[in-house]
Each structure stands twice: as C-alpha cells, then as structure tokens.
Design an enzyme around this catalytic site. Structure first.
Site, mmCIF file in Angstrom:
data_model
loop_
_atom_site.group_PDB
_atom_site.id
_atom_site.type_symbol
_atom_site.label_atom_id
_atom_site.label_comp_id
_atom_site.label_asym_id
_atom_site.label_seq_id
_atom_site.Cartn_x
_atom_site.Cartn_y
_atom_site.Cartn_z
ATOM 1 N N CYS A 125 0.817 -1.226 0.000
ATOM 2 C CA CYS A 125 0.000 0.000 0.000
ATOM 3 C C CYS A 125 0.850 1.277 0.000
ATOM 4 C CB CYS A 125 -0.930 -0.001 1.201
ATOM 5 S SG CYS A 125 -1.996 -1.450 1.249
ATOM 6 N N HIS A 249 -2.845 6.985 2.636
ATOM 7 C CA HIS A 249 -3.359 5.732 2.072
ATOM 8 C C HIS A 249 -4.737 5.442 2.668
ATOM 9 C CE1 HIS A 249 -4.122 1.678 1.106
ATOM 10 N NE2 HIS A 249 -3.794 1.204 2.298
ATOM 11 N N ASN A 283 -10.441 0.148 0.004
ATOM 12 C CA ASN A 283 -8.977 0.196 0.116
ATOM 13 C C ASN A 283 -8.388 -0.431 -1.152
ATOM 14 O OD1 ASN A 283 -6.277 -0.481 0.574
ATOM 15 N ND2 ASN A 283 -6.587 -0.975 2.733
#
Ligand code: COA
Length: 327
Positions: A125, A249, A283
């Site tokens: 990520c 993120h 996500n």
C-alpha cells in the site's frame, strides 16, 4: 596491473513535478448490503469500523494491466503529453496474477509507449509513494525525461469471500501520475522506511488469501504514520500549517482521521482538507493515493498549486511520504 576506465554520467534537471493525473475503477459497485448477503456482516458495522459505504470491483476483463492502461492514458491526456514523450513506466502493484510477466511492459505497449524502461515495484500500500520518488529521482539523475507512474490493484482474487474481516475492506482500481522536469521543485524529498519485524501482521496465507492482524496494524498505523508525514513536510522545507490537503493511504477511514487529528494537534490547519475517498472506493492499496487525488481534482476539492501531503503504509511493513504541489 588493473585497468582503470572512467565512465561518463548523465545529469538531469534539479527539480520535478507531477503534470497530470488519471484513474480507473472496477465497474461493479458493491455496497455493504451486497456483502451482508455473502458473509455475516452489516452496513452499520462496516461504516463505523472502516468507513466504507461502497467499493468498486472489476469485471472479469478489468485486470491490473487494463485498469493501469486506462488510468495511465487519462494521466497522459491530462498532462498533454504523447506516449512517445514517455521513456519510463513504473507500476506499483502487489496483485498481479503471478510474479512474471510484470505489468509495466504490457501497460507501456498497450498505451503506445514503445520500448520504454518498464518495471513493477512492490511496496504494497506504500507502493505509489515509492514509485513517485523513484520517478522523480530517475529524472533528476538524467535516467529518464518523463515517467508514467501508476498504482494498480485487483484485489478480488486475493480475498477469501468468507473472511468478513478482510473481504469488506479491499477493492480494485488504478491511479496514475505523469512526472516531468520542472523549473521549481514540486515533488519534495521522500521519507522512506520499513518495520520488517512486523512482517507477520499482513501477509498472504498458504491458500493465497490476505490475512492481517487488524488491531495490531490499526494501532501501528495510528501511532507511527503521522511522524512519517511530519518528517516529509520538514524535508520539503515546509511547516505543517503550509499543507492544504492530506492524502493518506485509504486503509480505513478511522486511521485516516486519526492521522489528520495528530497532524492538526502538531500544527496542521483546522481547514486541512482530508482525502476520504475510501468511503466509495474501498482500500485499493497502491492505487488509493492517486485515485483519491484524481477524484478530488475532478470534484474541485483540490486545486492547482495546493500543497498535498502524501503518506502510504502497508504490508512489509513499508511506508513512505512526500509533499507535492498539485498541477
Ligand atoms: C480489520 C478491522 C476493520 C477490524 O476492526 P476492529 O475494530 O479491529 O475489529 P476486531 O478485529 O477487533 O473485531 C471485533 C469484532 O467484530 C467482528 N467482525 C470482524 N469483521 C466483521 C465484519 N465485517 N462485520 C461484523 N463483525 C465483524 C469480529 O469477529 C469481532 O467479533 P468478536 O468480538 O465477537 O470476536 C480493523 O482492525 C482495521 O481496519 N485494521 C487496520 C487494517 C488495515 O488498515 N489494513 C490495511 C493496511 S494497508
């Protein structure tokens, strides 16, 4: 006697900037109620614990490569550059179907970028922030002139759809940025780091599905990521009060908001704009930061000249942050 040879080195411009953004998402909108028909969960739990209302998953033909091609093509159009002007393609991803072939060479070919340098980068990520820093340093070293950087992920094959702790979080998408030489620095130095001692907190099980120790990762992210972001601001020669937009993120809305609160307690402004793209995108790992920026630019929430603080973190654990000026 050994022979001594002297090699020439390339030199590049002192400064770089992002000149265009683009993004792509899976076509299927999946709501929390849709997931509640598959696993024992509900809309209220997901919204309260993670902040996601809906996420986007790809159709069968929406691969890491195809979504990267779409996002990259849009970023080039936004930058006003032709494929022939790009000489390096970097794809940040951790969800290609296998380790070879890489995505970048295929993406370059399909966009029409001929014989460019092309490689994938895996920092999970945090991948986009690492790739952006790599692109900027390539240009400053004279190794490339214009670099296409793309974060692209297709998570759905890496999720156990019976595992309610994980299948509600991750999603598919791609976000791209074009990096070019600049007169004035508009991409700051990155703060890069890792915590390999925490490798066991996020990994793929033997059945290849993602596993994470949710609470451990949550605690780590809410305590350790804000200082990474603060160091990136200091390295760019700015103060937290200079930051207009925080693009962390998009792991979990509660994590994003905890990072924002910490930064505000340390001097970031009350009117700091905070990316909350996770609410309708989920996500998307390495794609989440450029995806959020592209959506916020389109919505008029981020404007040209704004100071953006980016910070990525995830499996490894690896993390990275930098400041950029929005094109
Ligand atoms: C994964 C995460 C959302 C779980 O939230 P949490 O508040 O920590 O929840 P817990 O794991 O403690 O579980 C609490 C309860 O909810 C249950 N639960 C887990 N997922 C659920 C779901 N989707 N729906 C309903 N209940 C759920 C658990 O089984 C547990 O039940 P129990 O108390 O009866 O045992 C959260 O820990 C998180 O976001 N962590 C960070 C992960 C992350 O960001 N990773 C990406 C890094 S890139």
């Amino acid at each position: 006697m050994s022979k001594t040879s002297t090699l020439s080195l390339t030199e590049g411009p002192n400064a770089t900037r992002v000149v265009g953004f683009g993004s792509a998402q899976g076509n299927r909108v999946v709501t929390n109620d849709d997931l509640a028909r598959i696993v024992d969960t509900n809309d209220e739990w997901i919204q309260q614990r993670v902040g996601i209302v809906s996420r986007r998953l790809g159709e069968d033909d929406q691969t890491v490569v195809s979504m990267a091609v779409e996002a990259g093509s849009k970023a080039l159009a936004d930058a006003g550059l032709s494929p022939a002007e790009v000489d390096q393609v970097i794809i940040a991803t951790c969800t290609m179907p296998g380790p070879i072939p890489n995505a970048a060479a295929q993406v370059a070919d399909r966009i029409g970028i001929k014989a460019s340098g092309a490689f994938d980068l895996n920092a999970a990520c945090a991948g986009f922030c690492y790739a952006l820093n790599t692109a900027s340093d390539f240009i400053r070293a004279g190794s490339a002139r214009n670099v296409l950087v793309i974060g692209a992920e297709r998570f759905q094959e890496w999720l156990d759809w019976q595992d309610r702790a994980n299948c509600i979080i991750f999603a598919d998408g791609a976000g791209a940025a074009v990096v070019s030489p600049a007169e004035q620095p508009s991409i700051g130095p990155a703060t890069l780091g890792s915590a390999g001692d925490m490798v066991d907190t996020i990994y793929l099980r033997e059945n290849r599905y993602i596993y994470q120790e949710g609470q451990t990762v949550f605690r780590w992210a809410t305590s350790e990521v804000a200082p990474v972001a603060t160091r990136a601001v200091e390295r760019a020669g700015l103060r937290l009060s200079d930051v207009d937009v925080l693009v962390a993120h998009q792991a979990n809305l509660r994590i994003v908001e905890a990072i924002a609160r910490k930064l505000q307690n340390q001097g970031a402004r009350d009117d700091l704009v905070v990316a909350r793209d996770i609410v309708h995108s989920g996500n998307t790992s390495a794609a989440s930061i450029p995806l959020a920026i592209d959506h916020m630019r389109s919505a008029g929430e981020v404007n040209s000249g704004d100071v953006l603080l980016l910070v990525g973190f995830g499996a490894g654990l690896s993390y990275a942050g930098q400041v950029i000026i929005c094109p």
